[in-house]
Design a protein around this motif. Structure first.
Motif, PDB file in Angstrom:
ATOM      1  N   VAL A 107       8.152  42.519  47.626  1.00 27.38           N
ATOM      2  CA  VAL A 107       9.012  42.588  48.805  1.00 27.38           C
ATOM      3  C   VAL A 107      10.414  43.008  48.380  1.00 27.38           C
ATOM      4  O   VAL A 107      10.945  42.508  47.383  1.00 27.38           O
ATOM      5  CB  VAL A 107       9.093  41.228  49.534  1.00 27.38           C
ATOM      6  N   ALA A 108      10.995  43.940  49.121  1.00 28.69           N
ATOM      7  CA  ALA A 108      12.384  44.351  48.901  1.00 28.69           C
ATOM      8  C   ALA A 108      13.115  44.262  50.231  1.00 28.69           C
ATOM      9  O   ALA A 108      12.546  44.567  51.283  1.00 28.69           O
ATOM     10  CB  ALA A 108      12.443  45.778  48.355  1.00 28.69           C
ATOM     11  N   ILE A 109      14.365  43.830  50.194  1.00 21.96           N
ATOM     12  CA  ILE A 109      15.138  43.672  51.426  1.00 21.96           C
ATOM     13  C   ILE A 109      16.531  44.252  51.226  1.00 21.96           C
ATOM     14  O   ILE A 109      17.140  44.090  50.172  1.00 21.96           O
ATOM     15  CB  ILE A 109      15.206  42.181  51.836  1.00 21.96           C
ATOM     16  N   SER A 110      17.026  44.962  52.231  1.00 21.60           N
ATOM     17  CA  SER A 110      18.310  45.649  52.103  1.00 21.60           C
ATOM     18  C   SER A 110      19.478  44.692  52.311  1.00 21.60           C
ATOM     19  O   SER A 110      19.365  43.678  53.006  1.00 21.60           O
ATOM     20  CB  SER A 110      18.402  46.796  53.112  1.00 21.60           C
ATOM     21  N   SER A 111      20.617  45.027  51.711  1.00 18.08           N
ATOM     22  CA  SER A 111      21.806  44.178  51.819  1.00 18.08           C
ATOM     23  C   SER A 111      22.326  44.131  53.250  1.00 18.08           C
ATOM     24  O   SER A 111      22.883  43.116  53.681  1.00 18.08           O
ATOM     25  CB  SER A 111      22.904  44.678  50.870  1.00 18.08           C
ATOM     26  N   ASN A 112      22.135  45.207  54.020  1.00 12.60           N
ATOM     27  CA  ASN A 112      22.577  45.201  55.416  1.00 12.60           C
ATOM     28  C   ASN A 112      21.808  44.170  56.237  1.00 12.60           C
ATOM     29  O   ASN A 112      22.366  43.523  57.131  1.00 12.60           O
ATOM     30  CB  ASN A 112      22.396  46.585  56.039  1.00 12.60           C
ATOM     31  N   VAL A 113      20.515  44.015  55.945  1.00 13.59           N
ATOM     32  CA  VAL A 113      19.707  43.014  56.636  1.00 13.59           C
ATOM     33  C   VAL A 113      20.222  41.616  56.308  1.00 13.59           C
ATOM     34  O   VAL A 113      20.411  40.777  57.193  1.00 13.59           O
ATOM     35  CB  VAL A 113      18.222  43.147  56.239  1.00 13.59           C
ATOM     36  N   LEU A 114      20.466  41.366  55.027  1.00 12.60           N
ATOM     37  CA  LEU A 114      20.957  40.052  54.610  1.00 12.60           C
ATOM     38  C   LEU A 114      22.315  39.750  55.223  1.00 12.60           C
ATOM     39  O   LEU A 114      22.590  38.620  55.639  1.00 12.60           O
ATOM     40  CB  LEU A 114      21.059  39.998  53.085  1.00 12.60           C
ATOM     41  N   LEU A 115      23.176  40.762  55.281  1.00 14.36           N
ATOM     42  CA  LEU A 115      24.509  40.563  55.846  1.00 14.36           C
ATOM     43  C   LEU A 115      24.417  40.157  57.315  1.00 14.36           C
ATOM     44  O   LEU A 115      25.107  39.240  57.764  1.00 14.36           O
ATOM     45  CB  LEU A 115      25.331  41.840  55.686  1.00 14.36           C
TER      46      LEU A 115
END
Length: 292
Positions: A107-115
């Motif tokens: 699984v990979a998740i973008s920093s924009n999603v986390l923000l």
């Protein structure tokens, strides 16, 4: 911890080279073969290896948000599905190492999603929920989370929830929107994102609850802050404006930090490479001051 309310049902994945993630309440990946071979003794191992349930982390001393901690239970205490059990029960996650298995997908998740998730969680004393969207690649067994869709509604508002789901499910090119609920308590200076996947129960116990498994995730730093993220942040500020559970950002969170300072510190680790967006975030922070 995983909420029983977020447990999804199994569906078959189309066998395409790269396909959209299905709309389920768990990480949308094919059922791994290991899931069907979990033996009865694995439940006993989980019960012994899991730590005792802990209360909510309330952060450093000073003014804090008032919230009743929801204590998670161990998976091995659940047994078979029971309609009388509270669907909001939190269940401790289990690591793959605890059952001698390997994580069957990446699984990979973008920093924009986390923000955006972090920003949403800091706005209110109440639980928040939203949807996650991404792509599933069968060749690499990689699920990439590319978008977050915060729900601008209250939990339990069935009428509003239907409208939100209809809006989220609109076609968005290569990005699909599997329901991926995310919740928060009272995070520390930096919020902790804890992904999980509900593994189906053993074949010999089909009526058991699925097993919430802790998922390791790779984080991708985006090059810049996209317009959809900025728009969602602005809409969230407007939604919570004047609400009784809105965080008072000018009040002290600790002896030398306001809640706004706490928010800025948490988001700092999730910003994109391009720092030219900083002045835009400052405008959003100004809106928060006015709203609270």
């Amino acid at each position: 911890p995983q909420s029983l309310a977020s447990e999804g049902e199994e569906e078959e994945m189309p066998e395409e080279e790269e396909e959209e993630a299905t709309r389920e309440g768990r990480a949308p990946v094919p059922e791994p073969a290991a899931a069907k071979k979990v033996e009865e003794r694995s439940k006993k191992q989980q019960c012994k290896s899991l730590a005792e349930p802990a209360g909510m982390d309330h952060g450093p001393p000073g003014k804090r948000l008032e919230s009743k901690p929801r204590v998670p239970v161990r998976y091995c205490t659940l047994g078979t599905r029971d309609s009388a059990r509270n669907p909001q029960t939190l269940v401790e996650v289990t690591s793959f190492a605890a059952i001698n298995k390997f994580q069957p997908f990446n699984v990979a998740i973008s920093s924009n999603v986390l923000l955006l998730l972090d920003f949403h969680s800091h706005l209110t004393r109440s639980e928040v929920v939203g949807y996650l969207g991404g792509r599933w690649d069968t060749n690499t067994q990689l699920l990439t989370v590319l978008r977050a869709f915060p729900c601008r509604t209250r939990l339990g508002d069935a009428e509003a929830a239907g409208a939100v789901e209809e809006e989220v499910n609109q076609p968005r090119g290569p990005v699909s929107t599997p329901p991926g609920p995310y919740y928060h308590g009272n995070p520390g200076l930096e919020s902790k994102i804890a992904p999980f996947w509900v593994m189906p129960p053993p074949e010999q116990r089909p009526n058991d609850y699925g097993i919430p498994m802790e998922v390791e995730v790779a984080y991708i730093q985006d090059g810049f802050l996209t317009n959809d993220v900025l728009q969602e942040m602005t809409l969230l500020v407007d939604f919570y404006k004047g609400a009784p559970d809105l965080v008072k950002f000018q009040e002290l969170w600790s002896q030398d930090q306001t809640y706004l300072d706490k928010l800025k510190g948490s988001l700092a680790s999730r910003t994109p490479k391009d720092q030219s967006f900083t002045h835009i975030l400052e405008q959003i922070y100004s809106l928060l001051k006015l709203s609270s």
